[in-house]
Design a protein around this motif. Structure first.
Motif, PDB file in Angstrom:
ATOM      1  N   PHE A   1      35.842 -49.091 -30.604  1.00  0.00           N
ATOM      2  CA  PHE A   1      34.583 -49.841 -30.562  1.00  0.00           C
ATOM      3  C   PHE A   1      33.910 -49.840 -31.932  1.00  0.00           C
ATOM      4  CE2 PHE A   1      30.027 -50.227 -29.797  1.00  0.00           C
ATOM      5  CZ  PHE A   1      29.948 -51.256 -28.861  1.00  0.00           C
ATOM      6  N   TYR A   2      33.820 -48.670 -32.537  1.00  0.00           N
ATOM      7  CA  TYR A   2      33.149 -48.533 -33.829  1.00  0.00           C
ATOM      8  C   TYR A   2      33.885 -49.295 -34.926  1.00  0.00           C
ATOM      9  CZ  TYR A   2      31.174 -46.230 -37.972  1.00  0.00           C
ATOM     10  OH  TYR A   2      30.582 -45.967 -39.179  1.00  0.00           O
ATOM     11  N   SER A   3      35.224 -49.356 -34.832  1.00  0.00           N
ATOM     12  CA  SER A   3      35.998 -50.043 -35.861  1.00  0.00           C
ATOM     13  C   SER A   3      35.686 -51.534 -35.915  1.00  0.00           C
ATOM     14  CB  SER A   3      37.500 -49.848 -35.604  1.00  0.00           C
ATOM     15  OG  SER A   3      37.934 -50.590 -34.471  1.00  0.00           O
ATOM     16  N   ALA A   4      35.192 -52.088 -34.814  1.00  0.00           N
ATOM     17  CA  ALA A   4      34.886 -53.524 -34.766  1.00  0.00           C
ATOM     18  C   ALA A   4      33.396 -53.803 -34.680  1.00  0.00           C
ATOM     19  CB  ALA A   4      35.594 -54.154 -33.566  1.00  0.00           C
ATOM     20  N   PHE A   5      32.578 -52.757 -34.685  1.00  0.00           N
ATOM     21  CA  PHE A   5      31.128 -52.911 -34.511  1.00  0.00           C
ATOM     22  C   PHE A   5      30.470 -53.227 -35.847  1.00  0.00           C
ATOM     23  CE2 PHE A   5      26.791 -51.170 -34.264  1.00  0.00           C
ATOM     24  CZ  PHE A   5      26.324 -51.845 -33.135  1.00  0.00           C
ATOM     25  N   LYS A   6      29.551 -54.172 -35.844  1.00  0.00           N
ATOM     26  CA  LYS A   6      28.827 -54.545 -37.056  1.00  0.00           C
ATOM     27  C   LYS A   6      27.523 -53.768 -37.118  1.00  0.00           C
ATOM     28  CE  LYS A   6      30.870 -59.158 -37.139  1.00  0.00           C
ATOM     29  NZ  LYS A   6      30.625 -60.623 -37.081  1.00  0.00           N
ATOM     30  N   GLY A   7      27.616 -52.571 -37.607  1.00  0.00           N
ATOM     31  CA  GLY A   7      26.451 -51.702 -37.702  1.00  0.00           C
ATOM     32  C   GLY A   7      26.891 -50.296 -38.037  1.00  0.00           C
ATOM     33  N   ASP A   8      25.932 -49.379 -38.194  1.00  0.00           N
ATOM     34  CA  ASP A   8      26.310 -48.011 -38.554  1.00  0.00           C
ATOM     35  C   ASP A   8      26.733 -47.220 -37.319  1.00  0.00           C
ATOM     36  OD1 ASP A   8      24.011 -47.027 -37.219  1.00  0.00           O
ATOM     37  OD2 ASP A   8      22.815 -47.100 -39.048  1.00  0.00           O
TER      38      ASP A   8
END
Length: 429
Positions: A162-169
Motif C-alpha cells: 500500500f505504502y509503495s503506491a501511496f502518494k503521501g508520507d
C-alpha cells in the motif's frame, strides 16, 4: 503498477511445473491484475511471444460461448499449434464455465475441471486460472484437480504494498490503511465518501451476493448480516457459535442454532472474508477447542461494516498484524499459557494469552500487540505471559508508537507497528 513481488515470485517458482495454478483470494484483491498484467509482463520480458500467451476473460460478453466446457476445450486446443514451444493459458473467472451433461455418455457430466485436466496432458500447455465466487472461492476446488492443482493465495495489499503506491508520507499512509484497508482500488479514490461507498458496495453487491447465491440462503439474509456485524464488533475477542447464538436470543429475541451460526461463519471463511484463529496451548503443545478468534482479511471491510464507528486501536492493530503474518507465510494461532499459582493458601489456575504464535518451518515467534508500553505497569502486563514460556523462541511486543526498537533484560523485542510491517527482517532484530 503496484508491485506484488511476493505473488509474482510464487508464480515464477511454479512456472511450467505440470500443475494448474489456481489463484485464489477475496474478490477485488488483485488476482486478475497479477495474472494479466504483472505476470504477463514478466513472461514477455523473458522473450515469450505474445501469441503464446492465451488470455480469456470468461466474464466478457464476447466470450459467453466458452462457458460451455466443450467449446472452451476445443477453442484452447485449436490455439496450441506450435508443438515445440510452451503456451501460457490464462483463464479468468473460470467458475463461469457451466457443468453440462456429457453428450456422449448419459448420466455423466463435464465441468471446467475436466477441461483443465485435459489441458494439463498437453506437454506445451502451462495453465493458470482465477476465480472469484462460488466454486473458486473455496479451497475445495483444489481437491477436484486430483492432486494437479497448485494454489497461489492472494491477500489484499499489505501495508508495505500500500505504502509503495501511496502518494503521501508514511504516517499519512498508515492512517489511510488503518481506516480503509488494502483493497487496491482504494488507492485511486480521493474522499471518505468514495472509499466508504466502494467498501459497502463490495459487501452488499459482491461478497454477500456470492455467498447467498452459492449457499441458497436468501431467506436468512438478515441473520447473515447480523452475524457479520457481531463478528465485526468482536474482532480480536474470543467467541464461538454458541455465544453468538445466545446474542441473537438475548438481543434480538431470535432463536438460531449453534450449527446454523457455525455454517454461516464457514461461508464467510470459504469466501476469504474472515479468518479463524485457533487457540494453542503453548506448554501442552496442543490445540484447544472453542472459543476462537475471528479476523477480517481486510480491515477496511471490517471498519466499513461498522460504518467506521468502532475504530479502536487495539483491535484494528491486532487484525492488521494477524494478516501481515499470514501474508508472510506463517501459520498463526492464539497462544494460551496455563499459569498455576497459590492465593491465600489455595491453589489456583488461570490462562494467560499470547496474541499470536507464528510458525514458519523451524521458526517460531511469540507476538503481543499493544497500543503502548510507556507505562511500566502496562509493559509488565503485556509481557507477563512470556515469563511463563520456557523455550528460547523470539518474543516480540509490537506497539502503535513510532519507537526505536529495543530489547529488555529478558531479550524481549519492542518495535513500532510501521517498522514491523515495512521491514520483514524486523522480527529478527
Amino acid at each position: 503498477m503496484i508491485e506484488r513481488n511476493r505473488y509474482l515470485n510464487q508464480l515464477i517458482s511454479k512456472k511450467e511445473n505440470g500443475m494448474v495454478k489456481v489463484i485464489t483470494g477475496i474478490r477485488r484483491c488483485g488476482k486478475s491484475y497479477l495474472l494479466f498484467n504483472i505476470y504477463r509482463q514478466y513472461l514477455l520480458s523473458l522473450g515469450v511471444d505474445s501469441s503464446h500467451i492465451i488470455e480469456l476473460a470468461l466474464d466478457e460478453v464476447e466470450n459467453i460461448k466458452y462457458r460451455n466446457p466443450l467449446e472452451l476445450a476445443e477453442y484452447i486446443k485449436s490455439l496450441l499449434v506450435d508443438r515445440d514451444k510452451m503456451y501460457y493459458i490464462f483463464l479468468d473467472e473460470i467458475q463461469l464455465v457451466k457443468t453440462i451433461e456429457n453428450p456422449y455418455l448419459k448420466g455423466d457430466y463435464v465441468s471446467f475441471v475436466d477441461v483443465l485436466l485435459g489441458l494439463m496432458k498437453k506437454p506445451n500447455a502451462d495453465v493458470y486460472v482465477t476465480g472469484s465466487n462460488s466454486k473458486m472461492l473455496s479451497s475445495d476446488i483444489l481437491t477436484e484437480f486430483r492432486g494437479r492443482g497448485d494454489e497461489v493465495h492472494i491477500y489484499p495489499l499489505s501495508f508495505s504494498e500500500f505504502y509503495s503506491a501511496f502518494k503521501g508520507d508514511k504516517q499519512e499512509a498508515w492512517r489511510e490503511y488503518y481506516i480503509y484497508g488494502g483493497m487496491p482500488h482504494i488507492l485511486s479514490l480521493a474522499t471518505h465518501n468514495e472509499k466508504s461507498n466502494y467498501l459497502h458496495e463490495l459487501f452488499d453487491k459482491i461478497y454477500l451476493d456470492d455467498i447467498i447465491n452459492r449457499n441458497k440462503i436468501s431467506k436468512n439474509k438478515v441473520v447473515l448480516d447480523d452475524i457479520l456485524d457481531i463478528i465485526s464488533s468482536s474482532v480480536g475477542s474470543l467467541t464461538n457459535p454458541s455465544k453468538i447464538a445466545n446474542t441473537f436470543l438475548s438481543v434480538k429475541n431470535i432463536n438460531i442454532s449453534d450449527d446454523t451460526v457455525s455454517r454461516y461463519l464457514d461461508h464467510f471463511i470459504d469466501a476469504f472474508m474472515i479468518f479463524k484463529a485457533k487457540r494453542y496451548d503453548v506448554k501442552g503443545r496442543k490445540y484447544i477447542g472453542s472459543p476462537v478468534k475471528y479476523y477480517y482479511s481486510d480491515i477496511g471491510l471490517r471498519n466499513a461494516r461498522l460504518n467506521f464507528r468502532q475504530t479502536e486501536g487495539n483491535h484494528i492493530m491486532e487484525n492488521i498484524i494477524y494478516n501481515e503474518l499470514l501474508i508472510r507465510g506463517f501459520s498463526v494461532d492464539v497462544g494460551v499459557v496455563e499459569y498455576n499459582y497459590k492465593e491465600d493458601g489455595v491453589n489456583k489456575k488461570t490462562n494467560l494469552e499470547v496474541d499470536f504464535v507464528a510458525n514458519l518451518g523451524s521458526k517460531k515467534y511469540y507476538i503481543q500487540s499493544a497500543l503502548t508500553v510507556g507505562d511500566e505497569e502496562k509493559r509488565k502486563q503485556e509481557v507477563r505471559p512470556y515469563s511463563r514460556i520456557a523455550d528460547s523462541f523470539k518474543k516480540i511486543v509490537v506497539v502503535k508508537d513510532n519507537i526505536i526498537p529495543w530489547h529488555d533484560e529478558n531479550g524481549i523485542l519492542y518495535i513500532g507497528i510501521e517498522q514491523f510491517l515495512l521491514e520483514e527482517n524486523a522480527m529478527d532484530i
